[in-house]
Design a protein around this motif. Structure first.
Motif, short mmCIF file in Angstrom:
data_model
loop_
_atom_site.label_atom_id
_atom_site.label_comp_id
_atom_site.label_asym_id
_atom_site.label_seq_id
_atom_site.Cartn_x
_atom_site.Cartn_y
_atom_site.Cartn_z
N SER A 145 64.40 62.76 53.63
CA SER A 145 65.47 61.77 53.57
C SER A 145 65.84 61.30 54.97
N GLN A 146 66.65 60.25 55.02
CA GLN A 146 67.12 59.74 56.31
C GLN A 146 67.99 60.78 57.01
N ILE A 225 60.46 56.25 55.82
CA ILE A 225 61.56 56.52 54.90
C ILE A 225 62.09 55.22 54.29
N ARG A 226 62.23 54.19 55.11
CA ARG A 226 62.69 52.89 54.63
C ARG A 226 61.67 52.28 53.66
N MET A 228 59.47 53.83 51.72
CA MET A 228 59.51 54.55 50.44
C MET A 228 60.69 54.10 49.61
N ASP A 229 61.83 53.90 50.24
CA ASP A 229 63.03 53.44 49.53
C ASP A 229 62.82 52.05 48.94
N LYS A 230 62.23 51.15 49.73
CA LYS A 230 61.98 49.79 49.26
C LYS A 230 60.97 49.76 48.12
N GLU A 232 60.32 52.19 45.98
CA GLU A 232 60.95 52.77 44.78
C GLU A 232 61.86 51.75 44.10
N LYS A 233 62.66 51.04 44.87
CA LYS A 233 63.58 50.06 44.31
C LYS A 233 62.82 48.88 43.70
N CYS A 271 60.67 46.43 56.87
CA CYS A 271 60.97 47.67 57.59
C CYS A 271 60.97 47.45 59.09
#
Length: 279
Positions: A145-146, A225-226, A228-230, A232-233, A271
């Motif tokens: 995580s961040q 990390i950014r 992976m978040d993008k 997933e969303k 990113c």
């Protein structure tokens, strides 16, 4: 008996990284902090020198651990001489760092010299903890995580690159009241330093290191990390699984095509710009 053996090659290896030069950020901060606190720069020179030598031996070990190809525009030491001899050269530089700190007794006296050495030992231990976190994440293949990323950066970069050198300079100047505020200042600036360094590794060719080396080495960065978040969303399962699997793979199993694809994903999902804004 030692005269029977030619140790020139060993000493060439020991002095290789110091001769390559560097940014001298850490020794510079020692001297800057000392000067800002009204201290005598001549009294801080040996500590600054020890700070720079500490970076050289840490980089030798770091390049071995990460299997890095380049350092300061030239092949990493272990590529030139093999893992065993490179690590041994790093060990010798480590000893030279402590020798320089011991020589501080001549100019600082026993009490202050010992305190400087203890401070170095303290934040070098914190640095090793940060390195453990990063290496263990790479080894396990886990995407962090961040918050976890910042915890690692605070230990590996914040203390070693910013807080530690500034505190050394403050103590040398007798500026004790600055020690507390420098911890928070070092955390903030250390995060910015590491985030920018991670960004440069992917988007700049003028770092003296291979472009995209962090991707090949499986480093957990804010860019990753950014992304992976993008993903997933966006529900992009195909690329999400590709990134997860790639960052579990060993360096030798990755290709330049993999690096190019990850960089393209960083750019496509914003990113690149987002991470720059975090500094």
């Amino acid at each position: 008996n030692s005269k029977k053996f030619n140790l020139d090659k060993h000493w060439d290896m020991v002095t290789d990284y110091p001769r390559r030069g560097g940014k001298y950020v850490r020794p510079g901060l020692v001297l800057l902090s000392c000067q800002a606190g009204g201290g005598d720069l001549d009294m801080a020179m040996r500590t600054a020198a020890a700070m720079e030598v500490s970076e050289d031996w840490l980089l030798i070990h770091d390049d071995f651990q990460d299997k890095s190809l380049e350092r300061r525009g030239e092949p990493a030491l272990q590529r030139m001489h093999g893992d065993e001899l490179a690590v041994n050269a790093g060990d010798h530089l480590h000893l030279i760092m402590w020798k320089i700190l011991l020589a501080n007794h001549d100019v600082l006296g026993c009490e202050l010299s010992c305190r400087i050495s203890e401070m170095m030992e303290y934040f070098l231990q914190i640095t090793c903890e940060g390195q453990f976190l990063e290496l263990s994440w790479t080894r396990s293949g886990r995407i962090v995580s961040q918050e976890e990323y910042y915890e690692m950066v605070d230990r590996k970069t914040g203390w070693y690159t910013i807080t530690g050198p500034l505190q050394l300079g403050a103590v040398l100047a007798g500026n004790e009241e600055a020690l507390g505020p420098l911890v928070e200042f070092g955390k903030t600036l250390g995060r910015a330093f590491q985030i920018h360094d991670d960004w440069l590794n992917v988007f700049s060719e003028n770092t003296g290191k291979e472009l995209g080396g962090d991707i090949l080495e499986g480093k957990r960065t804010l860019l990753l990390i950014r992304l992976m978040d993008k993903l997933e969303k966006a529900g992009d399962r195909q690329n999400l699984e590709y990134v997860r699997q790639l960052f579990k793979m060993k360096r030798k199993d990755k290709t330049q095509e993999d690096v190019n694809r990850i960089i393209a994903l960083y750019t496509e999902h914003g990113c690149r710009e987002w991470v720059r804004q975090q500094t």
